[in-house]
Design a protein around this motif. Structure first.
Motif, mmCIF file in Angstrom:
data_model
loop_
_atom_site.group_PDB
_atom_site.id
_atom_site.type_symbol
_atom_site.label_atom_id
_atom_site.label_comp_id
_atom_site.label_asym_id
_atom_site.label_seq_id
_atom_site.Cartn_x
_atom_site.Cartn_y
_atom_site.Cartn_z
ATOM 1 N N LEU A 93 -2.349 7.376 3.868
ATOM 2 C CA LEU A 93 -1.958 8.174 2.699
ATOM 3 C C LEU A 93 -0.443 8.311 2.563
ATOM 4 C CD1 LEU A 93 -3.138 9.826 0.336
ATOM 5 C CD2 LEU A 93 -3.256 11.802 1.872
ATOM 6 N N ASP A 99 2.201 6.352 2.222
ATOM 7 C CA ASP A 99 2.921 5.621 1.177
ATOM 8 C C ASP A 99 2.683 6.197 -0.214
ATOM 9 O OD1 ASP A 99 3.949 3.934 3.079
ATOM 10 O OD2 ASP A 99 2.466 2.343 2.750
ATOM 11 N N GLU A 100 1.582 6.902 -0.392
ATOM 12 C CA GLU A 100 1.245 7.451 -1.710
ATOM 13 C C GLU A 100 1.816 8.848 -1.942
ATOM 14 O OE1 GLU A 100 -3.005 7.087 -2.496
ATOM 15 O OE2 GLU A 100 -3.098 5.348 -1.148
ATOM 16 N N VAL A 101 2.176 9.559 -0.856
ATOM 17 C CA VAL A 101 2.565 10.962 -1.025
ATOM 18 C C VAL A 101 3.876 11.323 -0.340
ATOM 19 C CG1 VAL A 101 0.143 11.669 -1.237
ATOM 20 C CG2 VAL A 101 1.262 11.780 0.999
ATOM 21 N N LEU A 111 -3.783 16.250 -5.902
ATOM 22 C CA LEU A 111 -4.110 14.880 -5.530
ATOM 23 C C LEU A 111 -5.449 14.464 -6.141
ATOM 24 C CD1 LEU A 111 -3.220 15.014 -1.717
ATOM 25 C CD2 LEU A 111 -1.824 14.042 -3.552
ATOM 26 N N GLN A 147 -7.631 10.810 -2.545
ATOM 27 C CA GLN A 147 -6.460 11.228 -1.776
ATOM 28 C C GLN A 147 -6.720 12.544 -1.056
ATOM 29 O OE1 GLN A 147 -3.634 11.187 -5.036
ATOM 30 N NE2 GLN A 147 -2.686 9.293 -4.292
ATOM 31 N N LYS A 157 -11.339 2.515 0.476
ATOM 32 C CA LYS A 157 -10.221 2.954 1.306
ATOM 33 C C LYS A 157 -10.706 3.828 2.463
ATOM 34 C CE LYS A 157 -6.623 2.714 -2.251
ATOM 35 N NZ LYS A 157 -5.602 3.468 -3.032
#
Length: 307
Positions: free
Chosen positions: A188, A190-192, A203, A207, A240
Motif C-alpha cells: 500500500l 506507493d499508493e498512500v 481510502l 485500500q 491485490k
C-alpha cells in the motif's frame, strides 16, 4: 464388484455404524466421515494444534470434535457452505468467541505448543500474536499513520506522547519507519505515502482492507486470521489481496475463511472442508482436496451439488 457399487456399499454401511443422526442437506451424499480424511501429513512444524474442539452456542452444537494441525508459514483455507462452522472455528484460534456470552468451548487449541484456553492466558497478548482481519474493512477514523501506530503504542512498543518528547525519549522516527514498513508489506505504501495524515476512511475499499492488514502486521503477529477478507471487494482489489496473502505466507502463518472455492484453490497450500453440522470432513493438500477428494460429500460440495 464395480467401483461405484463398492462406494455405495461403503456409504450405506457407514450410515448404519452409529446411532447418531447424520446432518446433511439436499444434494449431499449420506456418509460417515473417516478419521484418515482429516489427518494431514506435512513437512515442517505445526504452528497451531487443535484437538477435539467442540463449540456450543446455547443448545446449538456449532463445531463437533474438530482436530487439525496448522503448518507454520503457509496458507490454510477453510471452506464450506454458510453455517458450517468455519468462521466459528477461525474465531476459536484467538479466543474471539469468548466475547459471545452463549458460547461454550471444549477441547484444546495450542499456539507454539502452549494451550491458549488454560486459565491465566493474557488475551491481549494472545490477540497480538494471533491477529485478525475481518470481512468488511474497519479502519479507525484516524489518519493512515495513526492506524498503523495505534497498536504498537497501546502495547507499549512505541512512545510518541508529549511526556516522552519532554523526556527526550520519543519514538517518532521508529514509528515512521514502522508505518512505512507495514504499508510496504501490505503493498500500500506507493499508493498512500504522500497522504499519511489523511483520514483512512477516505481510502477505497480495497485500500482500506490492505490498511487493516498493515495494521495487523504492526504488532508483529505470528499468525494472521482472515475472515473472507476479499468478499466485499471488486476483482482488481481482490487480486491485490490474494497476491498479498501469498507474500505474507513467507513470514507468517495465514488462515483464511472463504466462500470462493476458486480463491482457495489459487492461494492456499492446504484446505480444510467444513460441511453441514459443524463437522470437519476433509483436510489436506489443496490440490488433492480439489482434484481427488476422499469424501463424496466434499466432491458434492466442490462440484456444486449443494451449498
Amino acid at each position: 464388484m464395480s467401483e461405484n457399487t463398492t462406494k455405495q456399499t461403503q456409504t450405506e454401511s457407514a450410515a448404519t455404524d452409529s446411532d447418531q443422526p447424520l446432518a446433511t442437506t439436499a444434494g449431499e451424499t449420506v456418509e460417515r466421515t473417516q478419521s484418515e480424511w482429516t489427518e494431514y501429513d506435512f513437512q515442517g512444524e505445526a504452528k497451531m494444534t487443535v484437538d477435539d474442539l467442540d463449540v456450543h452456542y446455547g443448545d446449538d452444537h456449532a463445531l463437533k470434535g474438530v482436530s487439525m494441525e496448522i503448518p507454520e508459514r503457509s496458507v490454510t483455507a477453510l471452506i464450506g457452505p454458510s453455517g458450517c462452522g468455519k468462521s466459528t472455528y477461525l474465531r476459536c484460534l484467538n479466543r474471539m468467541n469468548d466475547r459471545v456470552s452463549s458460547a461454550r468451548i471444549d477441547g484444546s487449541v495450542k499456539l507454539g505448543g502452549q494451550e491458549i484456553y488454560q486459565d491465566g492466558v493474557n488475551l491481549v497478548e494472545l490477540r497480538k500474536r494471533v491477529g485478525m482481519v475481518f470481512q468488511s474493512p474497519n479502519p479507525f477514523p484516524k489518519s493512515i499513520r495513526e492506524n498503523i501506530a495505534y497498536g504498537p503504542k497501546k502495547h507499549g512498543d512505541l512512545d510518541t506522547g508529549l511526556l516522552a518528547r519532554l523526556l527526550n525519549r520519543s519514538d517518532a522516527d521508529e514509528r515512521d519507519e514502522l508505518v512505512e514498513q507495514c504499508l510496504r508489506d501490505a503493498a500500500l505504501w506507493d499508493e498512500v505515502n504522500d497522504r499519511l495524515d489523511d483520514n483512512a476512511l477516505g481510502l477505497s475499499g480495497g485500500q482500506q482492507q490492505r490498511l487493516c492488514i498493515a495494521r495487523c502486521l504492526s504488532v508483529d503477529p505470528e499468525v494472521i486470521l482472515m475472515d473472507e477478507p476479499a468478499s466485499a471487494l471488486d476483482p482488481i482489489a481482490t487480486a491485490k489481496i490474494e497476491d498479498l496473502i501469498d507474500d505474507l505466507a513467507e513470514e507468517y502463518t495465514v488462515v483464511i475463511v472463504t466462500h470462493n472455492m476458486q480463491q482457495a484453490a489459487r492461494i492456499s497450500d492446504q484446505t480444510a472442508v467444513f460441511l453441514t453440522g459443524g463437522e470437519l470432513v476433509e483436510y489436506g493438500d489443496t490440490d488433492q482436496v480439489f482434484e481427488n477428494p476422499h469424501s463424496e460429500r466434499v466432491e458434492d460440495y466442490i462440484t456444486g451439488k449443494f451449498g
